[in-house]
Design an enzyme around this catalytic site. Structure first.
Site: not given
Lengths: 178, 797
Positions: B506-507, B754-756
């Site tokens: 979903g990212q 930059v996901g987390e």
């Protein structure tokens, strides 16, 4: 459709042993008539008897909204409804939102606004939004938040969902005026 | 009211105009997800499938005296009943410490002690009720303090457990699963230079990931051979394969792991969880497929969560606001098994002091065993936790110095030429945390803390407002030799099929990879198809989809993969067009001569090999390959923690404005501005999605979420009723994502992950704003209304 399902034993479900009851209802515009175990939930009936797998189970306790469907015009958690309570009802699930291979405006706006990430809460979210727009075609932002407050989403932070519902409301209004 | 601004970009402008990079195409799988046709393991059923359920320990720590499963086994419809007695296996990513089902003793309330496979879930549940277990309760270790005394050992066999040596450091005869030390400079000397010393202790509880799809697997294990096939809601199919092979002593080639759509992960579906139990159950059931789907309660109470933390920090500063020394003790409430939490402890060792230049530091990060649900990776991997400690500590240092916390941070942030606490040199291309801080301060119109008089005046109105700032950094927490790979094939109509090792949960990883491929190949995005279902038998290798590393690593692999495809096309085209390869270029789905543009061959005519007019063929089907392996990283020195752990640092900052109702203690967030130096945005819409979604997850950790235990160690809130996550009604009035784009020279098109990052430092920025509003400091999460009100009451006394 009915004949096919009458003989299919739901694998996840053990019969309670109680006498079966006949359920007549309309699901996504189609008439359904089926003998069912009286203890079966509506969620289970939709997923395992009718193979409508778009509706998800996220908690089984009515807390997350992933199983939201439209039941006689109202958004409800189908995990909390007994299937036999659906006698004579009209049911709409995510599979009934689009028509003849065409996405509904609401679905289109969910894509445009990226109102989904993992997608697991999306069917329930769409149904809560649909029920809202049906009873209130031009909702205020607070009304949108209220309408989807029972649908948990861990990915999006809700903003794009709210935006998508607003845009869908505008476009549906334009479409109805045309 | 506008809820979210379009993510805007500040900083260096790109010279090149890209066709897809930096744009906002829709995610590739959106259609399946809005029509309910995306199939998750949750939705899957196989012919002859059985359903498994688990029996859980009611005690936090107890010996299993006896286990009687005879009645359960006799129940019609039950196909298998297993207990730890039949399963002499231990598993673990880093510490090999976890049984499939409890052996001899239970180490947390909720630990599975027996499992049943039956023809349906009701029969399985009924069978569980027929299992008789006798326990002898043992004293339980329920806090980091108790764990450190070592009076009771969670793992009495800690001295003999197998583990990854040289990377993790379990301490003999203790509850310390790993002890990481980072030592730079000389803190004695540093504190001697300090004109002011600020010392504080901070805490936060365990918090659950809450993917909407609970953990679920279907396993089919051949009883006559070692072959195993697994369908799993997993972020780490290749890690599952690897760890299963190790645990059962079988070949990787005998194991197939398939991941269709996955309903959220956030780190909780990394590593290995229900898969081994599925294997042993299926094998006992003659290879019938067995499905195990965690209930929501099991998701909270059996499957892993984020570690709790106690952080103690002593910071030495000069009067003009320079940090000269820092001593930090991070003590992680890691729960009953080490899983990822020892690696969380390791990451805290090199990143836990925040993005600051600190000449003299001693940092100890200890992952402790306790008798609680075990800890694992959760989005940002230790960083939300350590930044809760550090970014509050920095505000308290500024308060002690009577200095604007913005100025204090600006004086100490890592910049070009500085060295990190592990000795890494920051360069002009590492990204700029100061620019992030500047951007958010501007966005919230930061002018410093309000005065006591201003606070008092506002207090009388019943609603007080405050602003806060916080910064952050994070690099992928991963082994120095982590790698990934991609394969690309072209069909005869010029369509490209891209096979990746990573999971899109979903990212939006697959969409960004398709954009990168289309950009390099200079072809329509619609003609790049990423193969969705990930299958370890067919997809090329990727370590795990964790750590915000995939845009960087996968992006580089896909660039190389596309370049390989172009090279192959040019080699054949050079023969056909009778010119040197280096005089060929590409564009508009053609390979063409750089000067004579009509000398060209369409991609599609090269896809399966070129055929001359007389039928003679040359070349062959195009298959591109691209790999990327982390470059130049090292293990950390066991004694000092010095080394190069970071592939790329993504810096960020938040600015927040809040309003507190002084009667109820409720915090209403008016605005959060969040800036990240991502180097280059690949997909703007998806990047904004990561920021706003991450900020709201951080808001949950800050204001409402957290595990609560009874004095005996029973989890009191394993449900959505008692363990709430933010709903649509809990979100701030506005979230403003800001992207700074100082390119990373070795990132794909200059990009960083930059996901987390968006959820890191959200609790700290809100608590900093609470101080500005109330003049009261809070040291523990969550910032619940009760905590705020009692903090105010204490201040009045």
């Amino acid at each position: 459709m009915c004949a096919e399902h009458e003989h299919k034993a739901a694998q996840t479900y053990q019969d309670s042993g109680l006498p079966r009851v006949l359920l007549n209802c309309t699901v996504n515009g189609e008439n359904v008539s089926q003998w069912i175990d009286p203890t079966m939930s509506l969620l289970h009936f939709l997923r395992h008897e009718l193979n409508l797998l778009g509706t998800k189970e996220g908690c089984g306790e009515g807390e997350c909204g992933a199983c939201t469907i439209i039941f006689n015009g109202r958004a409800v958690n189908s995990c909390l409804v007994l299937a036999q309570e659906a006698e004579g009802s009209r049911i709409l699930t995510v599979e009934g939102l689009g028509q003849e291979g065409q996405l509904s405006i609401l679905q289109q706006e969910f894509i445009k606004e990226d109102a989904l990430q993992c997608g697991f809460c999306t069917p329930g979210m769409l149904m809560s939004a649909r029920a809202l727009l049906d009873r209130n075609p031009e909702p205020e932002e607070e009304e949108i938040k209220e309408a989807i407050a029972g649908n948990l989403c861990r990915c999006t932070g809700y903003y794009p969902i709210i935006e998508a519902i607003k845009k869908a409301s505008e476009r549906e209004k334009e479409a109805s005026q045309r | 009211m506008t809820l979210v601004m379009e993510g805007r970009s500040e900083g260096a402008m790109r010279e090149a105009g890209y066709r897809y990079v930096g744009h906002s195409p829709d995610r590739q799988e959106a259609l399946e997800k809005v029509t309910g046709r995306a199939r998750y393991v949750h939705d899957m059923e196989l012919p002859g499938m059985l359903y498994a359920k688990m029996l859980h320990s009611p005690y936090a720590h107890a010996e299993i005296l006896s286990l009687d499963v005879s009645e359960a086994k006799a129940l019609p419809g039950v196909k298998a009943v297993l207990t730890g007695r039949e399963l002499p296996y231990l598993l673990g990513l880093y510490m090999v410490d976890k049984p499939i089902l409890a052996q001899h003793k239970v180490r947390y309330q909720g630990e599975p002690v027996a499992a049943v496979a039956a023809v349906d879930t009701r029969t399985a549940a009924k069978a569980l009720s027929l299992i008789k277990v006798e326990y002898q309760p043992l004293p339980a270790v329920l806090s980091v303090e108790e764990a450190l005394t070592g009076g009771v050992l969670v793992h009495e066999d800690i001295n003999t457990l197998d583990y990854v040596k040289g990377v993790f450091f379990p301490q003999p005869n203790s509850n310390i699963a790993s002890w990481h030390k980072t030592i730079k400079g000389d803190i004695q000397k540093g504190f001697a230079q300090a004109e002011l010393t600020i010392e504080n202790e901070w805490r936060l509880p365990q918090v659950a990931h809450v993917p909407l799809e609970t953990h679920v697997v279907i396993v089919q294990a051949d009883p006559y051979s070692p072959k195993v096939k697994i369908w799993s809601s997993s972020q780490s199919p290749f890690a599952v394969r690897n760890l299963l092979a190790k645990a059962f002593g079988i070949s990787r080639g005998d194991i197939t792991v398939v991941v269709p759509y996955i309903g959220g992960g956030f780190g909780g579906k990394a590593g290995i969880h229900l898969e081994p139990l599925g294997v042993v159950l299926s094998r006992v059931c003659q290879g019938r497929p067995v499905k195990i789907q965690a209930t929501r309660e099991e998701e909270f109470n059996q499957l892993p969560t984020r570690e709790g933390l106690r952080g103690r920090v002593k910071t030495g500063v000069t009067k003009d606001g320079k940090i000269v020394a820092e001593e930090i003790y991070f003590d992680w409430d890691g729960g009953a098994y080490a899983d990822y939490s020892v690696n969380v402890g390791r990451a805290a060792g090199y990143a836990g002091a925040g993005p600051y230049e600190i000449p003299n530091i001693e940092l100890h990060s200890r992952t402790l065993y306790t008798n609680k649900v075990f800890g694992t990776a959760y989005r940002g991997f230790g960083h939300l936790e350590t930044h809760w400690v550090i970014e509050r500590q920095m505000d308290l240092a500024a308060q002690a110095l009577e200095m604007d916390p913005y100025e204090f941070r600006m004086k100490n942030l890592l910049r070009e030429g500085a060295t990190t606490i592990t000795g890494e040199k920051i360069t002009a291309h590492s990204g700029c945390v100061d620019q992030c801080l500047e951007a958010v301060a501007k966005e919230i119109a930061w002018t410093g803390y309000q005065s006591a008089a201003e606070r008092e005046k506002a207090f009388k109105t019943g609603k007080v407002r405050g602003k806060g700032l916080a910064v952050l950094h994070k690099a992928p927490a991963m082994p120095p030799n982590t790698s990934t790979s991609a394969i690309m094939q072209m069909d005869e109509d010029g369509t490209v099929r891209l096979l990746l090792g990573a999971i899109d949960m979903g990212q939006g990883a697959y969409t960004t990879m398709a954009q990168i491929a289309a950009e390099v190949l200079d072809m329509p995005l619609e003609k790049v198809k990423v193969i969705w279902e990930n299958d370890t038998d067919k997809n090329p290798y990727d370590w795990q989809t964790v750590a915000s590393k995939y845009t960087f690593m996968g992006g580089n692999a896909v660039i190389r993969c596309a370049q390989d495809l172009l090279r192959q096309m040019k080699e054949v085209a050079a023969c056909v067009l009778r010119c040197p390869v280096d005089e060929l270029t590409h564009g508009n789905e053609r390979i063409r001569h750089i000067q004579h543009q009509d000398k060209a061959i369409a991609f599609k005519d090269l896809a399966l090999g070129y055929a001359y007019q007389n039928g003679t063929g040359i070349g062959g089907p195009l298959i591109g390959r691209g790999v990327y392996m982390a470059e130049g990283l090292t293990n950390l020195d066991p004694a000092t923690g010095q080394g190069l752990p970071a592939l790329d640092w993504t810096y960020g900052a938040h600015g927040a404005e809040i309003e507190i109702d002084v009667e109820t203690g409720e915090i209403h967030v008016l605005k959060i501005a969040s800036a990240f130096d991502v180097g280059q945005v690949i997909n703007r819409k998806l990047a904004v999605g990561q920021v706003v979604g991450g900020v709201i997850q951080g808001l949950g950790s800050a204001l409402i979420e957290g595990y609560k235990y009874s004095p005996e160690g029973r989890l009191l809130n394993p449900s959505f009723t008692d363990n709430k996550i933010p709903t649509a009604k809990d979100i701030p009035d506005r979230v403003v994502p800001i992207f700074i784009e100082n390119p990373q020279r070795d990132g794909p098109f200059g990009a960083r992950g930059v996901g987390e990052h968006p959820m890191i430092s959200v609790p700290s920025v809100l608590a900093n704003a609470v101080y500005d509003a109330l003049g009261v400091n809070f040291y523990e999460l969550p910032l619940s209304p009760e905590r705020i009100v009692s903090g105010l009451a204490r201040q009045k006394e």
